[in-house]
Every structure is written in structure tokens, then in C-alpha cells.
Design a protein around this motif. Structure first.
Motif, mmCIF file in Angstrom:
data_model
loop_
_atom_site.group_PDB
_atom_site.id
_atom_site.type_symbol
_atom_site.label_atom_id
_atom_site.label_comp_id
_atom_site.label_asym_id
_atom_site.label_seq_id
_atom_site.Cartn_x
_atom_site.Cartn_y
_atom_site.Cartn_z
ATOM 1 N N VAL A 12 0.860 -1.182 0.000
ATOM 2 C CA VAL A 12 0.000 0.000 0.000
ATOM 3 C C VAL A 12 0.901 1.239 0.000
ATOM 4 C CG1 VAL A 12 -1.916 1.192 1.094
ATOM 5 C CG2 VAL A 12 -1.712 -1.287 1.342
ATOM 6 N N CYS A 50 -3.056 6.136 -0.364
ATOM 7 C CA CYS A 50 -4.020 5.636 0.635
ATOM 8 C C CYS A 50 -4.122 6.590 1.823
ATOM 9 C CB CYS A 50 -3.592 4.255 1.115
ATOM 10 S SG CYS A 50 -4.607 3.571 2.452
ATOM 11 N N LYS A 96 -8.017 6.178 2.811
ATOM 12 C CA LYS A 96 -8.373 4.925 3.479
ATOM 13 C C LYS A 96 -9.781 4.445 3.117
ATOM 14 C CE LYS A 96 -8.557 4.349 8.097
ATOM 15 N NZ LYS A 96 -8.092 4.368 9.503
ATOM 16 N N THR A 105 -10.749 1.484 2.233
ATOM 17 C CA THR A 105 -10.922 0.139 2.822
ATOM 18 C C THR A 105 -11.624 -0.896 1.922
ATOM 19 O OG1 THR A 105 -12.991 0.491 4.095
ATOM 20 C CG2 THR A 105 -10.915 1.071 5.191
ATOM 21 N N CYS A 107 -10.218 -2.570 -0.204
ATOM 22 C CA CYS A 107 -9.204 -3.620 -0.360
ATOM 23 C C CYS A 107 -9.362 -4.766 0.632
ATOM 24 C CB CYS A 107 -7.812 -3.001 -0.206
ATOM 25 S SG CYS A 107 -7.588 -2.063 1.328
ATOM 26 N N CYS A 109 -8.836 -0.903 -5.163
ATOM 27 C CA CYS A 109 -8.546 0.376 -4.503
ATOM 28 C C CYS A 109 -8.937 1.561 -5.389
ATOM 29 C CB CYS A 109 -7.063 0.466 -4.158
ATOM 30 S SG CYS A 109 -6.624 2.073 -3.449
ATOM 31 N N ALA A 117 -3.795 2.844 -4.965
ATOM 32 C CA ALA A 117 -2.661 2.949 -4.049
ATOM 33 C C ALA A 117 -1.929 1.625 -3.838
ATOM 34 C CB ALA A 117 -3.143 3.484 -2.700
ATOM 35 N N TYR A 165 -11.664 12.393 2.328
ATOM 36 C CA TYR A 165 -11.006 11.518 1.342
ATOM 37 C C TYR A 165 -11.030 12.090 -0.071
ATOM 38 C CZ TYR A 165 -15.585 9.856 -0.298
ATOM 39 O OH TYR A 165 -16.836 9.770 -0.846
ATOM 40 N N ASP A 224 -7.544 12.633 -2.219
ATOM 41 C CA ASP A 224 -7.273 11.633 -3.262
ATOM 42 C C ASP A 224 -6.496 12.281 -4.407
ATOM 43 O OD1 ASP A 224 -7.240 9.538 -5.039
ATOM 44 O OD2 ASP A 224 -9.388 9.124 -4.897
#
Ligand code: SF4
Ligand code: F3S
Length: 106
Positions: free
Chosen positions: A4, A8, A12, A14, A16, A49, A53, A91, A95
């Protein structure tokens, strides 16, 4: 192993963690890592993802090499995570921002 990397941090998503057959993701305050001793290289997490990431250690983008050691180190101290949760509040804003490692919380 898969790794990772920077994007990320502070996102995050998540997504994944839900697809990993060996549950080898570990969670910190604003980042997730993969335990390289547990990852079986199935590659299922990489396309999941939204932040793009996750990379194979053999295909780490230039400048992301330090994340291999960071995943190994932090997976030894952080908590296992296997279920998706909400991404971090900002986020969308974070990003794609480069160099977020400076904001990494341990
Ligand atoms: Fe898990 Fe497979 Fe991703 Fe490794 S490559 S972290 S085993 S989903
Ligand atoms: Fe991080 Fe992407 Fe997983 S942002 S939490 S590696 S889905």
C-alpha cells in the motif's frame, strides 16, 4: 508481496480489505498496510482500490519504494482489519495529492 502506497494516506477507502483471502491488512489512524509475510500475491486487492494505491513490490512507482519497508514495519504494530468501513472524512480532497507521507500518523 503487494504494497500500500502514498495515495491511501488520508483517504483509506478500505475496499481492499474485503477481497483479501488471507486477511493481511492492518489499520492505523490514516493509512492501511499489507503484512508482506502473510500476503500470498493473489493480486485481488490491486484493482479494488479507488485511489490506485496498491502495487506489486516489483511494480512500485518511482518514489514509492520506501513503502515496502513501511508496510512491513507498521503491519507488525497495527490492528488487523477485515471489514470495509467509511473512508476518512476528507477523502475526496486528499485523493491524488502527492507526498502525503508527511501526514502519516502512527
Ligand atoms: Fe491480500 Fe492478495 Fe492483496 Fe496480498 S495481493 S494483500 S493476499 S488481496
Ligand atoms: Fe487504502 Fe485503497 Fe485500501 S485507499 S484502504 S489501499 S482501498
Amino acid at each position: 508481496t503487494f504494497v500500500v502506497t502514498d495515495n491511501c494516506i488520508l483517504c483509506k477507502y478500505t475496499d481492499c480489505v474485503e477481497v483479501c483471502p488471507v486477511d493481511c491488512f492492518y489499520e492505523g489512524p490514516n493509512f492501511l498496510v499489507i503484512n508482506p509475510d502473510e500476503c500470498i500475491d493473489c493480486a485481488l486487492c490491486e484493482p479494488e482500490c479507488p485511489a490506485n494505491a496498491i502495487f506489486s513490490e516489483d511494480e512500485l512507482p518511482a518514489g514509492q519504494e520506501e513503502f515496502l519497508a513501511l508496510n512491513e514495519e507498521l503491519s507488525g504494530v497495527w490492528t488487523n482489519i477485515t471489514e470495509k468501513k467509511d473512508p476518512l472524512p476528507d477523502y475526496e480532497k486528499w485523493d491524488g495529492v502527492e507526498g502525503k507521507i508527511q501526514y502519516l500518523e502512527r
